[in-house]
Enzyme design. Structure first.
Site, PDB file in Angstrom:
ATOM      1  CB  SER A 203      -0.918  -0.003   1.220  1.00 21.08           C
ATOM      2  OG  SER A 203      -0.150  -0.004   2.405  1.00 21.08           O
ATOM      3  CG  ASP A 271      -4.475 -11.607   1.948  1.00 17.61           C
ATOM      4  OD1 ASP A 271      -3.378 -11.013   1.967  1.00 17.61           O
ATOM      5  OD2 ASP A 271      -5.122 -11.869   2.983  1.00 17.61           O
TER       6      ASP A 271
END
Length: 329
Positions: A203, A271
């Site tokens: 991120s 994920d």
């Protein structure tokens, strides 16, 4: 079709980490009530997501020699994940995670994983997983496993060494967890791993953990610094949540918007994104195709309850473009 068919018996993706028994309550824990029982773990979420898309996946982790560990292994086997590289630890329990809904958009998470079998994963177990049936095409790691303890950290380091020895592509999802270690501790490990990494996924607030302290600035600037540092990294993929994701390569950067869905549960979305990206990578897709599949699988996760339960199969990938209210026959 699984890419394994075109590549002999080599496993497409090997991943390792801790998978816990997950209990999901219907409200505040102190009030009691019923709980749904499942499993959860970043690396096994990716393995399940890839298996549903037709890829051969192997999970190398440690569980306790208990019923909770049997649930983990049984669930992964049922989802088509090879658990022959998993180990049972007779001296430590399988970890536990509790999800406690408190507000419509707020869920508290409680971990019971200190001293768990997953934290005691050994380098020897990783060596065995690499050897049988042979080196995988891709090794997927996260920044969660090395934070669990010294043994797990050593296991990850050995996995990176083996990947380099065998020419295995390495994908690292930073996945920083502040409950497990500090940003300083995470940065020291992540930066030491960068020379081994081919595909880095993070991120925008995790990216600084991977670059030198002086490489401040925007995520784009940090990604360019990683690509130009002679590290071997060929792709830096920045996850931006509801704003989509951006992939940075030597050819430039490409952005993909998130697919609009009705958000139900954001747990496991990162994920699922990784599973989609690696799936397209294994299929030989270009960067645009990788991002497209990644935001698609991520959207399926956001639109479904659970860590991995909403992961799509390959034939379901087109459902998000079917339109609201469509009946698929």
């Amino acid at each position: 079709m699984s890419t394994t068919a075109a590549h002999g018996t080599a496993t497409d993706v090997l991943t390792l980490g801790e998978t816990m028994v997950a209990l999901r309550g219907s409200g505040p824990l102190k009030l009691g009530g019923s709980m749904d029982v499942s499993i959860a773990g970043a690396e096994s979420n990716v393995a399940i997501g890839l298996a549903r898309l037709g890829h051969s996946t192997r999970w190398a982790g440690a569980v306790g020699d208990d019923e909770a560990g049997e649930l983990v292994l049984r669930t992964l086997r049922a989802e088509g994940v090879d658990v022959s590289g998993a180990t049972r630890d007779p001296d430590a329990p399988t970890g536990l995670i509790l999800f406690e809904p408190r507000l419509p958009d707020v869920t508290r998470v409680h971990y019971y994983r200190a001293g768990s079998a997953g934290s005691r994963l050994t380098a020897a177990a990783v060596e065995a997983a690499f050897a049988t049936p042979g080196p995988p095409r891709v090794l997927h790691l996260t920044g969660i496993t090395p934070a669990l303890g010294p043994a797990a950290l050593d296991a990850c380091r050995r996995a990176l060494e083996l990947a380099r020895e065998h020419g295995t592509t390495v994908c690292l999802d930073v996945n920083f967890r502040s409950r497990l270690w500090s940003r300083e501790e995470a940065a020291a490990v992540m930066r030491s791993w960068i020379p081994y990494v081919d595909v880095l996924i993070a991120s925008d607030d995790e990216l600084p953990l991977c670059v030198a302290p002086e490489a401040a600035g925007t995520a784009s600037g940090q990604a360019k610094a990683l690509l130009g540092a002679g590290t071997g990294i060929g792709e830096v993929v920045v996850k931006l949540g509801a704003d989509g994701a951006t992939a940075h390569t030597a050819e430039g950067e490409l952005h993909a918007a998130a697919r609009p869905v009705r958000a139900v549960d954001a747990v496991g979305a990162g994920d699922a994104f990784v599973a989609g990206y690696l799936s397209a990578l294994l299929d030989g897709g270009d960067v645009a195709g990788r991002l497209d599949r990644a935001v698609t699988t991520g959207a399926f996760a956001v639109a479904s309850h659970g860590d991995w339960e909403g992961a799509p199969t390959r034939v379901e990938l087109g459902l998000l473009g079917a339109g609201a209210g469509t009946v698929v026959r």
